[in-house]
Design an enzyme around this catalytic site. Structure first.
Site, PDB file in Angstrom:
ATOM      1  N   SER A  14      -4.239  50.142  29.610  1.00 38.82           N
ATOM      2  CA  SER A  14      -4.925  49.032  30.283  1.00 38.82           C
ATOM      3  C   SER A  14      -3.901  48.095  30.922  1.00 38.82           C
ATOM      4  O   SER A  14      -4.249  47.038  31.429  1.00 38.82           O
ATOM      5  CB  SER A  14      -5.783  48.247  29.278  1.00 38.82           C
ATOM      6  OG  SER A  14      -4.941  47.625  28.322  1.00 38.82           O
ATOM      7  N   VAL A  88      -1.244  50.741  18.255  1.00 40.59           N
ATOM      8  CA  VAL A  88      -0.095  51.625  17.995  1.00 40.59           C
ATOM      9  C   VAL A  88       0.498  51.446  16.599  1.00 40.59           C
ATOM     10  O   VAL A  88       1.284  52.279  16.156  1.00 40.59           O
ATOM     11  CB  VAL A  88       1.026  51.479  19.049  1.00 40.59           C
ATOM     12  CG1 VAL A  88       0.576  51.939  20.403  1.00 40.59           C
ATOM     13  CG2 VAL A  88       1.582  50.076  19.089  1.00 40.59           C
ATOM     14  N   ASP A 178      13.818  55.401  35.280  1.00 40.51           N
ATOM     15  CA  ASP A 178      14.327  54.240  35.999  1.00 40.51           C
ATOM     16  C   ASP A 178      13.785  54.402  37.410  1.00 40.51           C
ATOM     17  O   ASP A 178      14.252  55.262  38.167  1.00 40.51           O
ATOM     18  CB  ASP A 178      15.857  54.258  36.001  1.00 40.51           C
ATOM     19  CG  ASP A 178      16.434  53.055  36.721  1.00 40.51           C
ATOM     20  OD1 ASP A 178      15.736  52.485  37.577  1.00 40.51           O
ATOM     21  OD2 ASP A 178      17.591  52.695  36.435  1.00 40.51           O
ATOM     22  N   HIS A 179      12.790  53.589  37.762  1.00 42.32           N
ATOM     23  CA  HIS A 179      12.094  53.863  39.025  1.00 42.32           C
ATOM     24  C   HIS A 179      12.985  53.694  40.253  1.00 42.32           C
ATOM     25  O   HIS A 179      12.662  54.177  41.321  1.00 42.32           O
ATOM     26  CB  HIS A 179      10.795  53.054  39.148  1.00 42.32           C
ATOM     27  CG  HIS A 179      11.008  51.580  39.266  1.00 42.32           C
ATOM     28  ND1 HIS A 179      11.263  50.780  38.179  1.00 42.32           N
ATOM     29  CD2 HIS A 179      11.007  50.754  40.333  1.00 42.32           C
ATOM     30  CE1 HIS A 179      11.414  49.535  38.585  1.00 42.32           C
ATOM     31  NE2 HIS A 179      11.263  49.486  39.883  1.00 42.32           N
ATOM     32  N   HIS A 241      19.229  49.758  36.609  1.00 40.57           N
ATOM     33  CA  HIS A 241      19.193  49.993  38.059  1.00 40.57           C
ATOM     34  C   HIS A 241      20.575  49.903  38.712  1.00 40.57           C
ATOM     35  O   HIS A 241      20.982  50.789  39.460  1.00 40.57           O
ATOM     36  CB  HIS A 241      18.271  48.982  38.750  1.00 40.57           C
ATOM     37  CG  HIS A 241      16.944  48.825  38.091  1.00 40.57           C
ATOM     38  ND1 HIS A 241      16.210  49.895  37.625  1.00 40.57           N
ATOM     39  CD2 HIS A 241      16.208  47.718  37.811  1.00 40.57           C
ATOM     40  CE1 HIS A 241      15.083  49.452  37.093  1.00 40.57           C
ATOM     41  NE2 HIS A 241      15.060  48.145  37.177  1.00 40.57           N
ATOM     42  N   LYS A 337      17.151  36.232  40.385  1.00 44.02           N
ATOM     43  CA  LYS A 337      15.810  35.823  40.792  1.00 44.02           C
ATOM     44  C   LYS A 337      15.923  34.610  41.710  1.00 44.02           C
ATOM     45  O   LYS A 337      16.926  33.906  41.687  1.00 44.02           O
ATOM     46  CB  LYS A 337      14.979  35.493  39.559  1.00 44.02           C
ATOM     47  CG  LYS A 337      14.786  36.724  38.674  1.00 44.02           C
ATOM     48  CD  LYS A 337      13.599  36.582  37.779  1.00 44.02           C
ATOM     49  CE  LYS A 337      13.344  37.862  37.010  1.00 44.02           C
ATOM     50  NZ  LYS A 337      12.712  38.906  37.811  1.00 44.02           N
ATOM     51  N   LYS A 342      13.864  38.958  49.275  1.00 45.70           N
ATOM     52  CA  LYS A 342      13.990  40.187  48.485  1.00 45.70           C
ATOM     53  C   LYS A 342      14.844  41.154  49.283  1.00 45.70           C
ATOM     54  O   LYS A 342      14.539  41.443  50.442  1.00 45.70           O
ATOM     55  CB  LYS A 342      12.607  40.791  48.245  1.00 45.70           C
ATOM     56  CG  LYS A 342      12.688  42.109  47.487  1.00 45.70           C
ATOM     57  CD  LYS A 342      11.308  42.652  47.166  1.00 45.70           C
ATOM     58  CE  LYS A 342      11.370  44.065  46.627  1.00 45.70           C
ATOM     59  NZ  LYS A 342      12.166  44.217  45.425  1.00 45.70           N
TER      60      LYS A 342
HETATM   61  P1  NAD Z   1       1.503  45.111  30.168  1.00 49.73           P
HETATM   62  O1  NAD Z   1       1.699  43.964  29.232  1.00 49.73           O
HETATM   63  O2  NAD Z   1       0.740  44.878  31.422  1.00 49.73           O
HETATM   64  O3  NAD Z   1       0.751  46.283  29.386  1.00 49.73           O
HETATM   65  C1  NAD Z   1       0.985  46.563  28.026  1.00 49.73           C
HETATM   66  C2  NAD Z   1      -0.084  47.475  27.473  1.00 49.73           C
HETATM   67  O4  NAD Z   1       0.104  47.609  26.060  1.00 49.73           O
HETATM   68  C3  NAD Z   1      -1.515  46.985  27.655  1.00 49.73           C
HETATM   69  O5  NAD Z   1      -2.319  48.121  27.913  1.00 49.73           O
HETATM   70  C4  NAD Z   1      -1.852  46.402  26.263  1.00 49.73           C
HETATM   71  O6  NAD Z   1      -3.235  46.401  25.997  1.00 49.73           O
HETATM   72  C5  NAD Z   1      -1.130  47.393  25.387  1.00 49.73           C
HETATM   73  N1  NAD Z   1      -0.863  46.905  24.025  1.00 49.73           N
HETATM   74  C6  NAD Z   1      -0.238  45.764  23.621  1.00 49.73           C
HETATM   75  N2  NAD Z   1      -0.165  45.722  22.271  1.00 49.73           N
HETATM   76  C7  NAD Z   1      -0.716  46.866  21.807  1.00 49.73           C
HETATM   77  C8  NAD Z   1      -0.896  47.440  20.505  1.00 49.73           C
HETATM   78  N3  NAD Z   1      -0.493  46.821  19.386  1.00 49.73           N
HETATM   79  N4  NAD Z   1      -1.495  48.661  20.421  1.00 49.73           N
HETATM   80  C9  NAD Z   1      -1.896  49.306  21.529  1.00 49.73           C
HETATM   81  N5  NAD Z   1      -1.740  48.824  22.783  1.00 49.73           N
HETATM   82  C10 NAD Z   1      -1.159  47.626  22.920  1.00 49.73           C
HETATM   83  O7  NAD Z   1       2.946  45.705  30.448  1.00 49.73           O
HETATM   84  P2  NAD Z   1       3.426  46.533  31.756  1.00 49.73           P
HETATM   85  O8  NAD Z   1       3.821  45.559  32.817  1.00 49.73           O
HETATM   86  O9  NAD Z   1       2.397  47.538  32.092  1.00 49.73           O
HETATM   87  O10 NAD Z   1       4.776  47.196  31.235  1.00 49.73           O
HETATM   88  C11 NAD Z   1       4.787  48.336  30.401  1.00 49.73           C
HETATM   89  C12 NAD Z   1       6.181  48.939  30.383  1.00 49.73           C
HETATM   90  O11 NAD Z   1       6.531  49.363  31.694  1.00 49.73           O
HETATM   91  C13 NAD Z   1       7.290  47.978  29.934  1.00 49.73           C
HETATM   92  O12 NAD Z   1       8.252  48.708  29.226  1.00 49.73           O
HETATM   93  C14 NAD Z   1       7.902  47.513  31.255  1.00 49.73           C
HETATM   94  O13 NAD Z   1       9.266  47.142  31.110  1.00 49.73           O
HETATM   95  C15 NAD Z   1       7.773  48.782  32.086  1.00 49.73           C
HETATM   96  N6  NAD Z   1       7.763  48.537  33.534  1.00 49.73           N
HETATM   97  C16 NAD Z   1       6.718  47.888  34.104  1.00 49.73           C
HETATM   98  C17 NAD Z   1       6.700  47.693  35.483  1.00 49.73           C
HETATM   99  C18 NAD Z   1       5.540  47.004  36.160  1.00 49.73           C
HETATM  100  O14 NAD Z   1       5.550  46.954  37.404  1.00 49.73           O
HETATM  101  N7  NAD Z   1       4.569  46.492  35.447  1.00 49.73           N
HETATM  102  C19 NAD Z   1       7.764  48.163  36.279  1.00 49.73           C
HETATM  103  C20 NAD Z   1       8.825  48.825  35.655  1.00 49.73           C
HETATM  104  C21 NAD Z   1       8.800  49.024  34.293  1.00 49.73           C
END
Ligand code: NAD
Length: 482
Positions: A14, A88, A178-179, A241, A337, A342
């Site tokens: 989610s 989790v 690493d995107h 990165h 930042k 950008k």
């Molecule tokens: P987010 O906070 O939007 O999503 C976290 C998810 O974990 C949610 O679905 C939440 O419901 C779930 N969650 C939290 N606690 C939980 C638990 N105890 N049990 C089960 N589910 C639980 O975070 P995000 O932005 O989607 O980032 C996720 C990962 O991706 C991170 O490691 C982040 O560094 C990496 N990342 C994100 C982006 C981005 O654009 N959002 C880009 C690069 C890397």
């Protein structure tokens, strides 16, 4: 494309990453036939969503990222998604998840193949890995795991996490994503370096004066203050990165373009990475925080940021290797930042040479990664109506049509995971070297904090602190991108 049977389990189904990146990327792979009839995705998170609700979310995510959507195709794709409410930290939930994965495997004939994706806050990665092992979630076919960044917050925690993951997965089944390695111009670095005699022959310490890598963000920390306080610019951007980009710029020529050959060339380089001493860190690294006179723009005033925070939102520094074509050449980097704009770019600055015309401009090779994908080489030529030398750019760009075809980094990298190609993922041995470097700097900064040293400040929406110029080795060096 070959249809790959698989049950994919996304932890964090989610979340922002899943919605903005993973679902649209998977849809594109589905449309190309890479995943088609024999796949299902289980999205997990704590919220009590239904399968139907997740499917609506997936369709929304596709609409938000595509100009035109074939509704039937989007609906068919979303019908492969299942939601499992899952904490989790709860052992029982893994049993339910395992059962659902097995049922779906039978239904979709996924041949026991499992792909796990950790799209959650990094503090949960170890817990998930341990439960995958203890509750035997892996399948009887292939098992792969994608781990988001950051992989640990220092070498010790990365080692611990790696141990937890390797309890169930071999190194070649772990995809540390690493995107940036999925970006078009980052993937263009090796072809540019090794297919052009014009470039390959000057890419060495005799011709290159310095290399500069800038990853500048316009945005501040926004709502991510809580996470950022545990990270800072060095861990958030340099450890992954910036180091990946530097490795591609400095590595020796690989024997082939196979994943093994590329990783072995990277490793050869990284074994020669110079870890800076305390004294070098004091002079060659600069950290700072954004803090305008208008306090609304100050990092310390951001939500969930401590008013006494010592977390850097800007860092500039230098990397050097003792081996490889640019051994001994300073590779300067900066990231931060609230920059003026950008911009992610690389500047290769060539040495001056004597010539009969006298003053000439330096030759630079610039690779712009974002927002534009382009390469340009600055060259000298004659002025038309008067004597003297003028500067011109030779530019390599893409047409609008070509740009529209460039896949998103996540689409590329997910594709690689499906076809089991780990070329553009970080190996454990590489990561260890990156963390050793970062730890040396963090330790030094920690000492400085304990001594009560104040962090530098910089004015938002400019180019960072002026003090960053102290990292240059000679007065003739300066940032090419100002
Ligand atoms: P987010 O906070 O939007 O999503 C976290 C998810 O974990 C949610 O679905 C939440 O419901 C779930 N969650 C939290 N606690 C939980 C638990 N105890 N049990 C089960 N589910 C639980 O975070 P995000 O932005 O989607 O980032 C996720 C990962 O991706 C991170 O490691 C982040 O560094 C990496 N990342 C994100 C982006 C981005 O654009 N959002 C880009 C690069 C890397």
């Amino acid at each position: 494309m070959k249809n790959i049977p698989v049950i994919m389990i996304i932890f964090g189904g989610s979340g922002d990453l899943a919605h903005r990146k993973l679902y649209p990327a998977l849809f594109n792979l589905y449309e190309q036939g890479l995943i088609h009839d024999n796949f299902a995705v289980i999205g997990t998170a704590r919220r009590p969503w239904s399968h139907e609700y997740l499917r609506e979310q997936v369709i929304d995510a596709i609409h938000e990222t595509h100009d035109q959507v074939d509704e039937n195709s989007a609906k068919d794709f979303a019908s492969h998604f299942y939601y499992q409410s899952h904490d989790v930290t709860n052992v029982d939930h893994y049993e339910t998840l395992k059962k659902l994965a097995q049922d779906l495997d039978d239904r979709y004939n996924a041949q026991g193949n499992r792909l796990f994706y950790m799209a959650m806050a990094p503090r949960f990665f170890g817990t998930i890995a341990t439960h995958i092992n203890d509750q035997h979630l892996t399948g009887s076919g292939f098992n792969r795991i994608v781990v988001e960044k950051p992989f640990g917050r220092d070498l010790a925690s990365a080692e611990k996490l790696n141990k937890q993951i390797t309890a169930s997965f071999d190194e070649d089944e772990i995809f540390r994503i690493d995107h940036y390695l999925g970006k078009e111009m980052v993937q263009n670095i090796l072809p540019l370096r090794f297919t052009n005699p014009l470039i390959k022959n000057i890419w060495n310490k005799d011709n290159i004066k310095n290399i500069q890598v800038t990853l500048a963000e316009r945005l501040g920390v926004e709502a991510r203050g809580e996470y950022y306080e545990t990270s800072g610019a060095l861990r958030d951007m340099v450890q992954n990165h910036i180091f990946q980009i530097i490795t591609l710029l400095a590595m020796p020529e690989p024997k082939s373009i196979s994943s093994d050959a590329i990783h072995s060339a990277k490793q050869e380089l990284l074994d020669s990475l110079i870890i800076p001493t305390s004294e070098q860190i004091k002079h060659e690294f600069v950290r700072a925080q954004y803090a305008g006179s208008d306090t609304t723009f100050a990092y310390k005033k951001e939500p969930k940021v401590s008013p006494d925070s010592t977390t850097e939102t800007y860092v500039a520094g230098k990397v050097k290797f003792t081996k490889g074509p640019v051994a001994g050449v300073p590779i300067y980097f900066r990231t931060g930042k609230e920059f003026k704009e950008k911009k992610n770019r690389i500047d290769i600055v060539l040495k001056h040479m004597n010539n009969p015309y006298g003053k000439a401009h330096s030759n630079n090779i610039t690779i712009e990664i974002d927002p534009k994908s382009k390469i340009y080489i600055t060259i000298n030529g004659k002025k038309i109506t008067e004597s003297g030398i003028r500067r011109e750019d030779l530019t390599y760009t893409f047409s609008k049509e070509e740009l529209a075809k460039v896949p998103d980094g996540y689409e590329r990298l997910l594709h690689d995971v499906f076809i089991n190609d780990s070329t553009n993922f970080t190996h454990w041995s590489e990561l260890k070297r990156y963390w050793s470097f970062i730890d040396a700097i963090e330790d030094e900064w920690q000492k400085e904090n304990e001594e009560g040293n104040e962090l530098l400040q910089y004015v938002p929406y400019r180019m960072g602190p002026v003090e960053a110029k102290r990292i240059f080795e000679s007065p003739t060096e300066h940032w090419i991108y100002e």
